[in-house]
Design an enzyme around this catalytic site. Structure first.
Site, PDB file in Angstrom:
ATOM      1  N   THR A 120      -0.359 -38.814   4.903  1.00 47.14           N
ATOM      2  CA  THR A 120       0.765 -39.718   4.499  1.00 47.14           C
ATOM      3  C   THR A 120       0.509 -40.323   3.153  1.00 47.14           C
ATOM      4  O   THR A 120      -0.750 -40.408   2.693  1.00 47.14           O
ATOM      5  CB  THR A 120       1.022 -40.777   5.529  1.00 47.14           C
ATOM      6  OG1 THR A 120       1.845 -41.996   5.042  1.00 47.14           O
ATOM      7  CG2 THR A 120      -0.245 -41.431   5.994  1.00 47.14           C
ATOM      8  N   ASP A 121       1.527 -40.763   2.310  1.00 45.53           N
ATOM      9  CA  ASP A 121       1.332 -41.583   1.181  1.00 45.53           C
ATOM     10  C   ASP A 121       0.704 -42.852   1.542  1.00 45.53           C
ATOM     11  O   ASP A 121       0.249 -43.405   0.425  1.00 45.53           O
ATOM     12  CB  ASP A 121       2.515 -41.756   0.187  1.00 45.53           C
ATOM     13  CG  ASP A 121       3.883 -42.228   0.923  1.00 45.53           C
ATOM     14  OD1 ASP A 121       3.633 -42.758   2.169  1.00 45.53           O
ATOM     15  OD2 ASP A 121       4.780 -42.598   0.559  1.00 45.53           O
ATOM     16  N   GLU A 122       0.742 -43.374   2.451  1.00 44.33           N
ATOM     17  CA  GLU A 122       0.309 -44.824   2.986  1.00 44.33           C
ATOM     18  C   GLU A 122      -1.393 -44.994   2.524  1.00 44.33           C
ATOM     19  O   GLU A 122      -1.908 -46.079   2.509  1.00 44.33           O
ATOM     20  CB  GLU A 122       0.545 -45.000   4.285  1.00 44.33           C
ATOM     21  CG  GLU A 122       2.262 -45.385   4.577  1.00 44.33           C
ATOM     22  CD  GLU A 122       2.228 -45.880   5.883  1.00 44.33           C
ATOM     23  OE1 GLU A 122       1.578 -46.526   6.316  1.00 44.33           O
ATOM     24  OE2 GLU A 122       3.446 -45.966   5.866  1.00 44.33           O
ATOM     25  N   TYR A 147      -3.012 -48.148  11.059  1.00 49.30           N
ATOM     26  CA  TYR A 147      -2.517 -46.704  11.043  1.00 49.30           C
ATOM     27  C   TYR A 147      -2.844 -46.017   9.767  1.00 49.30           C
ATOM     28  O   TYR A 147      -3.542 -44.881   9.770  1.00 49.30           O
ATOM     29  CB  TYR A 147      -0.991 -46.536  11.088  1.00 49.30           C
ATOM     30  CG  TYR A 147      -0.350 -45.209  10.613  1.00 49.30           C
ATOM     31  CD1 TYR A 147      -0.480 -44.108  11.269  1.00 49.30           C
ATOM     32  CD2 TYR A 147       0.368 -45.315   9.364  1.00 49.30           C
ATOM     33  CE1 TYR A 147      -0.164 -42.995  10.786  1.00 49.30           C
ATOM     34  CE2 TYR A 147       1.025 -44.203   8.963  1.00 49.30           C
ATOM     35  CZ  TYR A 147       0.740 -43.054   9.752  1.00 49.30           C
ATOM     36  OH  TYR A 147       1.341 -41.808   9.234  1.00 49.30           O
ATOM     37  N   LYS A 151      -5.279 -42.626   9.009  1.00 49.83           N
ATOM     38  CA  LYS A 151      -5.248 -41.282   8.391  1.00 49.83           C
ATOM     39  C   LYS A 151      -6.102 -41.347   7.156  1.00 49.83           C
ATOM     40  O   LYS A 151      -6.272 -40.216   6.994  1.00 49.83           O
ATOM     41  CB  LYS A 151      -3.581 -41.668   7.938  1.00 49.83           C
ATOM     42  CG  LYS A 151      -2.456 -41.654   9.131  1.00 49.83           C
ATOM     43  CD  LYS A 151      -2.353 -40.451  10.012  1.00 49.83           C
ATOM     44  CE  LYS A 151      -1.961 -39.146   9.062  1.00 49.83           C
ATOM     45  NZ  LYS A 151      -1.958 -37.891   9.992  1.00 49.83           N
TER      46      LYS A 151
HETATM   47  P1  NAD Z   1       5.424 -38.793  15.743  1.00 53.68           P
HETATM   48  O1  NAD Z   1       4.917 -39.830  16.418  1.00 53.68           O
HETATM   49  O2  NAD Z   1       7.073 -38.734  15.896  1.00 53.68           O
HETATM   50  O3  NAD Z   1       4.707 -37.461  16.587  1.00 53.68           O
HETATM   51  C1  NAD Z   1       3.366 -37.288  16.902  1.00 53.68           C
HETATM   52  C2  NAD Z   1       3.090 -36.263  17.995  1.00 53.68           C
HETATM   53  O4  NAD Z   1       1.804 -36.067  18.113  1.00 53.68           O
HETATM   54  C3  NAD Z   1       3.785 -36.514  19.280  1.00 53.68           C
HETATM   55  O5  NAD Z   1       4.590 -35.359  19.719  1.00 53.68           O
HETATM   56  C4  NAD Z   1       2.587 -36.744  20.179  1.00 53.68           C
HETATM   57  O6  NAD Z   1       2.822 -36.414  21.511  1.00 53.68           O
HETATM   58  C5  NAD Z   1       1.629 -36.082  19.560  1.00 53.68           C
HETATM   59  N1  NAD Z   1       0.272 -36.678  19.960  1.00 53.68           N
HETATM   60  C6  NAD Z   1       0.063 -38.032  19.739  1.00 53.68           C
HETATM   61  N2  NAD Z   1      -1.326 -38.270  20.046  1.00 53.68           N
HETATM   62  C7  NAD Z   1      -1.939 -37.091  20.377  1.00 53.68           C
HETATM   63  C8  NAD Z   1      -2.930 -36.366  20.914  1.00 53.68           C
HETATM   64  N3  NAD Z   1      -3.940 -37.348  21.080  1.00 53.68           N
HETATM   65  N4  NAD Z   1      -3.374 -35.120  21.247  1.00 53.68           N
HETATM   66  C9  NAD Z   1      -2.051 -34.085  21.221  1.00 53.68           C
HETATM   67  N5  NAD Z   1      -0.983 -34.771  20.594  1.00 53.68           N
HETATM   68  C10 NAD Z   1      -0.702 -36.045  20.320  1.00 53.68           C
HETATM   69  O7  NAD Z   1       4.961 -38.543  14.374  1.00 53.68           O
HETATM   70  P2  NAD Z   1       5.727 -37.865  13.348  1.00 53.68           P
HETATM   71  O8  NAD Z   1       6.582 -39.077  12.409  1.00 53.68           O
HETATM   72  O9  NAD Z   1       6.275 -36.641  13.297  1.00 53.68           O
HETATM   73  O10 NAD Z   1       4.494 -37.469  12.137  1.00 53.68           O
HETATM   74  C11 NAD Z   1       3.434 -36.311  12.248  1.00 53.68           C
HETATM   75  C12 NAD Z   1       2.617 -36.387  11.162  1.00 53.68           C
HETATM   76  O11 NAD Z   1       3.168 -36.665   9.775  1.00 53.68           O
HETATM   77  C13 NAD Z   1       1.516 -37.481  11.277  1.00 53.68           C
HETATM   78  O12 NAD Z   1       0.252 -36.991  11.138  1.00 53.68           O
HETATM   79  C14 NAD Z   1       2.128 -38.552  10.393  1.00 53.68           C
HETATM   80  O13 NAD Z   1       0.858 -39.373   9.943  1.00 53.68           O
HETATM   81  C15 NAD Z   1       2.494 -37.822   9.214  1.00 53.68           C
HETATM   82  N6  NAD Z   1       3.420 -38.165   8.213  1.00 53.68           N
HETATM   83  C16 NAD Z   1       4.803 -38.735   8.859  1.00 53.68           C
HETATM   84  C17 NAD Z   1       5.463 -39.315   8.023  1.00 53.68           C
HETATM   85  C18 NAD Z   1       6.743 -39.833   8.545  1.00 53.68           C
HETATM   86  O14 NAD Z   1       7.890 -40.373   7.639  1.00 53.68           O
HETATM   87  N7  NAD Z   1       7.295 -39.826   9.770  1.00 53.68           N
HETATM   88  C19 NAD Z   1       5.365 -39.342   6.608  1.00 53.68           C
HETATM   89  C20 NAD Z   1       4.203 -38.602   6.110  1.00 53.68           C
HETATM   90  C21 NAD Z   1       3.286 -38.161   7.030  1.00 53.68           C
HETATM   91  O1  DAU Z   2       5.154 -43.540   3.913  1.00 58.41           O
HETATM   92  C1  DAU Z   2       5.024 -42.444   5.074  1.00 58.41           C
HETATM   93  C2  DAU Z   2       5.133 -43.184   6.476  1.00 58.41           C
HETATM   94  O2  DAU Z   2       6.437 -43.631   6.736  1.00 58.41           O
HETATM   95  C3  DAU Z   2       4.584 -42.400   7.438  1.00 58.41           C
HETATM   96  O3  DAU Z   2       2.935 -42.266   7.331  1.00 58.41           O
HETATM   97  C4  DAU Z   2       4.630 -43.209   8.893  1.00 58.41           C
HETATM   98  O4  DAU Z   2       4.098 -42.413  10.068  1.00 58.41           O
HETATM   99  C5  DAU Z   2       6.027 -43.557   9.082  1.00 58.41           C
HETATM  100  O5  DAU Z   2       6.350 -44.260  10.187  1.00 58.41           O
HETATM  101  C6  DAU Z   2       6.555 -44.132   8.118  1.00 58.41           C
HETATM  102  O6  DAU Z   2       5.862 -45.512   7.752  1.00 58.41           O
HETATM  103  P1  DAU Z   2       6.932 -46.714   7.453  1.00 58.41           P
HETATM  104  O7  DAU Z   2       6.039 -47.941   7.927  1.00 58.41           O
HETATM  105  O8  DAU Z   2       7.203 -47.018   6.069  1.00 58.41           O
HETATM  106  O9  DAU Z   2       8.061 -46.484   8.521  1.00 58.41           O
HETATM  107  P2  DAU Z   2       9.130 -47.309   9.324  1.00 58.41           P
HETATM  108  O10 DAU Z   2      10.145 -46.603   9.742  1.00 58.41           O
HETATM  109  O11 DAU Z   2       8.218 -48.089  10.353  1.00 58.41           O
HETATM  110  O12 DAU Z   2       9.549 -48.425   8.422  1.00 58.41           O
HETATM  111  C7  DAU Z   2      10.230 -48.213   7.220  1.00 58.41           C
HETATM  112  C8  DAU Z   2      10.607 -49.516   6.449  1.00 58.41           C
HETATM  113  O13 DAU Z   2      11.577 -50.237   7.129  1.00 58.41           O
HETATM  114  C9  DAU Z   2       9.316 -50.452   6.442  1.00 58.41           C
HETATM  115  O14 DAU Z   2       9.234 -51.184   5.075  1.00 58.41           O
HETATM  116  C10 DAU Z   2       9.508 -51.355   7.476  1.00 58.41           C
HETATM  117  C11 DAU Z   2      11.102 -51.604   7.552  1.00 58.41           C
HETATM  118  N1  DAU Z   2      11.649 -51.873   8.814  1.00 58.41           N
HETATM  119  C12 DAU Z   2      11.329 -51.192  10.067  1.00 58.41           C
HETATM  120  C13 DAU Z   2      11.891 -51.451  11.294  1.00 58.41           C
HETATM  121  C14 DAU Z   2      11.444 -50.504  12.433  1.00 58.41           C
HETATM  122  C15 DAU Z   2      12.559 -52.735   8.937  1.00 58.41           C
HETATM  123  O15 DAU Z   2      12.984 -53.569   8.043  1.00 58.41           O
HETATM  124  N2  DAU Z   2      13.271 -52.755  10.062  1.00 58.41           N
HETATM  125  C16 DAU Z   2      13.111 -52.323  11.229  1.00 58.41           C
HETATM  126  O16 DAU Z   2      13.268 -52.425  12.513  1.00 58.41           O
END
Ligand code: NAD
Ligand code: DAU
Length: 331
Positions: A120-122, A147, A151
Site C-alpha cells: 500500500t501507499d500508506e 495497519y 504493511k
Molecule cells: P480485504 O480485507 O478485502 O481482503 C483480505 C483477504 O485476506 C480476505 O479474503 C481475508 O479472508 C484474507 N485473509 C486475512 N487474513 C488471512 C490469513 N491470516 N490467512 C489467509 N487469508 C487471510 O483486503 P483488500 O482490500 O482486498 O486488500 C488486499 C491487499 O491489498 C492487502 O494486502 C492490502 O494491504 C493491499 N492494498 C489494499 C488497498 C485498498 O484500497 N483496499 C490499496 C493498496 C493495497
Molecule cells: O491507500 C491504500 C489504503 O486504502 C489501503 O492500504 C487500505 O487497505 C484501504 O483500506 C485504504 O485505507 P484508507 O484508510 O484510506 O481507506 P478507508 O476506506 O478506511 O477510508 C478512506 C477515507 O475515508 C479515509 O480518509 C477515512 C475516510 N472515511 C472512512 C470511512 C469508513 C470517512 O470519512 N468516513 C467513513 O465512514
C-alpha cells in the site's frame, strides 16, 4: 503457469482472480484464504469450477509449504486491511501481515518460487494537503497506523529476503482501490449501502483528507504487468492520478444516488488520520508500459453504485455487524 493467490476471497484478490480467469485461461489458480470476516467464498462464485479454493491461514507453515511447492508464482494479497480495526485491535495485523508474510517468504525461499507482494501507499505516511509532491519509490517509509506499520514491516522483510537470499520478489504499493466486492466497512461501499438503507453518509473530521482513487481492475492489470515484466528486487508504485477529497467523493455518491449534495454528517475523526496520499506511477508506466483503462472516476463510481444496488445479497450479511462496530467507535 500455476499461480497461488493468497487472500483471493477478499476485495482486490477476488477481482484479480475474476480478471485472470477471464483474460488468462492458461493460468491454473489456487486460492489460499482464511475467510476472515473480510473474505467470502461468494466473491468467487462467478469463477467456481475454474479455481481451486483452499481454506487456510497464511501463518500455517505446513499448509503454506505444501501449496507453495506446487506453484510457479505466488501473489500475496492476504492481509488485515482496515485502518480503523487496527486502531482498535492491532494484534491480528501483526500476526497476518508480518508473521504471515514471513511464512510465505520462507516457503518461496525453500522452493525457489517467484513472489509478488501486494502493498500500500500508506507505508510512506502522508503528504500535506497543499504539497505538490507525490510518493515515489524513493520516498522514505513513515507509516502512521498499526495497519500501515505492519504493511511497511512486511515490505521490509520482502526487500531483505530478495537481497540476502536472492528471492525473486517484486513489491507493488498501490493507492486506494474502489469497485465491486469491497467490504462495506470501507469508505465508498459504506456510504453507498448507508444511502440504500436511508442513512446519511458519514465523513470523518473535516472531510478534507485526500485519497488517490484507482479502479480495482486497473490495480490488477498493473499487478499482471509486474508479474510479466517486473525486475526482481524492485518496487513499483501503482496509481491513476485520482486525487479527491473525501467530501468530493461523498458529494459525487449523493448526486449519483439522486440526493442533495450536502446530505451528509461530519463525525469524529480517525486518530492519526493521514491527510493525503498521492502516487507518482511513472516508473511503472515507463518501464512496463502500463496505463490505467478507467479514465473517469465518476463513471467508475456510477458502475460501483449500480453494483451495490444489484448485489444486496452479497453485502447485506456484513452490514449490521459492521455498523455495530462503527457505533462502538462513535463513528
Ligand atoms: P480485504 O480485507 O478485502 O481482503 C483480505 C483477504 O485476506 C480476505 O479474503 C481475508 O479472508 C484474507 N485473509 C486475512 N487474513 C488471512 C490469513 N491470516 N490467512 C489467509 N487469508 C487471510 O483486503 P483488500 O482490500 O482486498 O486488500 C488486499 C491487499 O491489498 C492487502 O494486502 C492490502 O494491504 C493491499 N492494498 C489494499 C488497498 C485498498 O484500497 N483496499 C490499496 C493498496 C493495497
Ligand atoms: O491507500 C491504500 C489504503 O486504502 C489501503 O492500504 C487500505 O487497505 C484501504 O483500506 C485504504 O485505507 P484508507 O484508510 O484510506 O481507506 P478507508 O476506506 O478506511 O477510508 C478512506 C477515507 O475515508 C479515509 O480518509 C477515512 C475516510 N472515511 C472512512 C470511512 C469508513 C470517512 O470519512 N468516513 C467513513 O465512514
Amino acid at each position: 503457469m500455476r499461480l497461488l493467490v493468497t487472500g483471493g476471497a477478499g476485495f482486490i484478490g477476488s477481482n484479480f482472480v475474476h480478471q485472470t480467469v477471464r483474460d488468462r485461461p492458461d493460468v491454473q489458480i489456487v486460492v489460499l484464504d482464511a475467510l476472515t470476516y473480510a473474505g467470502s467464498e461468494a466473491s468467487l462464485a462467478p469463477v467456481r469450477g475454474s479455481v481451486e479454493f483452499r481454506k487456510g491461514d497464511i501463518t500455517d507453515a505446513e499448509l503454506v509449504d505444501e501449496l507453495v511447492a506446487q506453484a510457479d508464482v505466488v501473489v500475496h494479497f492476504a492481509a488485515e486491511s482496515h485502518n480503523d480495526n487496527s486502531l482498535h485491535d492491532p494484534w491480528p495485523f501483526v500476526q497476518t501481515n508480518v508473521i504471515g508474510t514471513y511464512t510465505l517468504l520462507e516457503a518461496v525461499r525453500r522452493h525457489g518460487v517467484r513472489y509478488h507482494h501486494i502493498s500500500t501507499d500508506e507505508v510512506y505516511g502522508d503528504l500535506e494537503l497543499d504539497d505538490p509532491a507525490k510518493f515515489t519509490p524513493e520516498t522514505p517509509y513513515n507509516p502512521s497506523s498499526p495497519y500501515s506499520s505492519t504493511k511497511a514491516s512486511s515490505d521490509l522483510l520482502v526487500r531483505a529476503w530478495a537481497r540476502s537470499f536472492g528471492v525473486q520478489a517484486t513489491i507493488s504499493n498501490c493507492s486506494n482501490n474502489y469497485g465491486p466486492y469491497q467490504h462495506v466497512e470501507k469508505f465508498i461501499p459504506r456510504q453507498i449501502t448507508n444511502l440504500i438503507d436511508g442513512v446519511r453518509p458519514k465523513l470523518y473530521g473535516s472531510g478534507q483528507n485526500v485519497r488517490d482513487w484507482i479502479h480495482v481492475e486497473d490495480h490488477n492489470s498493473a499487478v499482471w504487468a509486474i508479474i510479466d515484466g517486473g525486475r526482481p528486487g524492485e518496487t513499483y508504485l501503482i496509481g491513476a492520478d485520482g486525487e479527491e477529497t473525501n467530501q468530493q467523493v461523498v458529494e459525487a455518491i449523493l448526486e449519483l444516488m439522486g440526493r442533495s449534495r450536502d446530505d451528509y454528517d461530519l463525525v469524529s475523526d480517525r486518530p492519526g488520520h493521514d491527510l493525503r496520499y498521492a502516487i507518482d506511477a511513472s516508473k511503472l508506466k515507463e518501464e512496463l508500459g502500463w496505463e490505467p483503462r478507467f479514465g473517469s472516476f465518476t463513471d467508475g463510481l456510477a458502475a460501483t453504485v449500480a453494483w451495490y444496488r444489484e448485489n444486496e445479497a452479497w453485502w447485506r450479511p456484513q452490514k449490521d455487524e459492521t455498523e455495530a462496530r462503527y457505533s462502538g467507535l462513535g463513528r
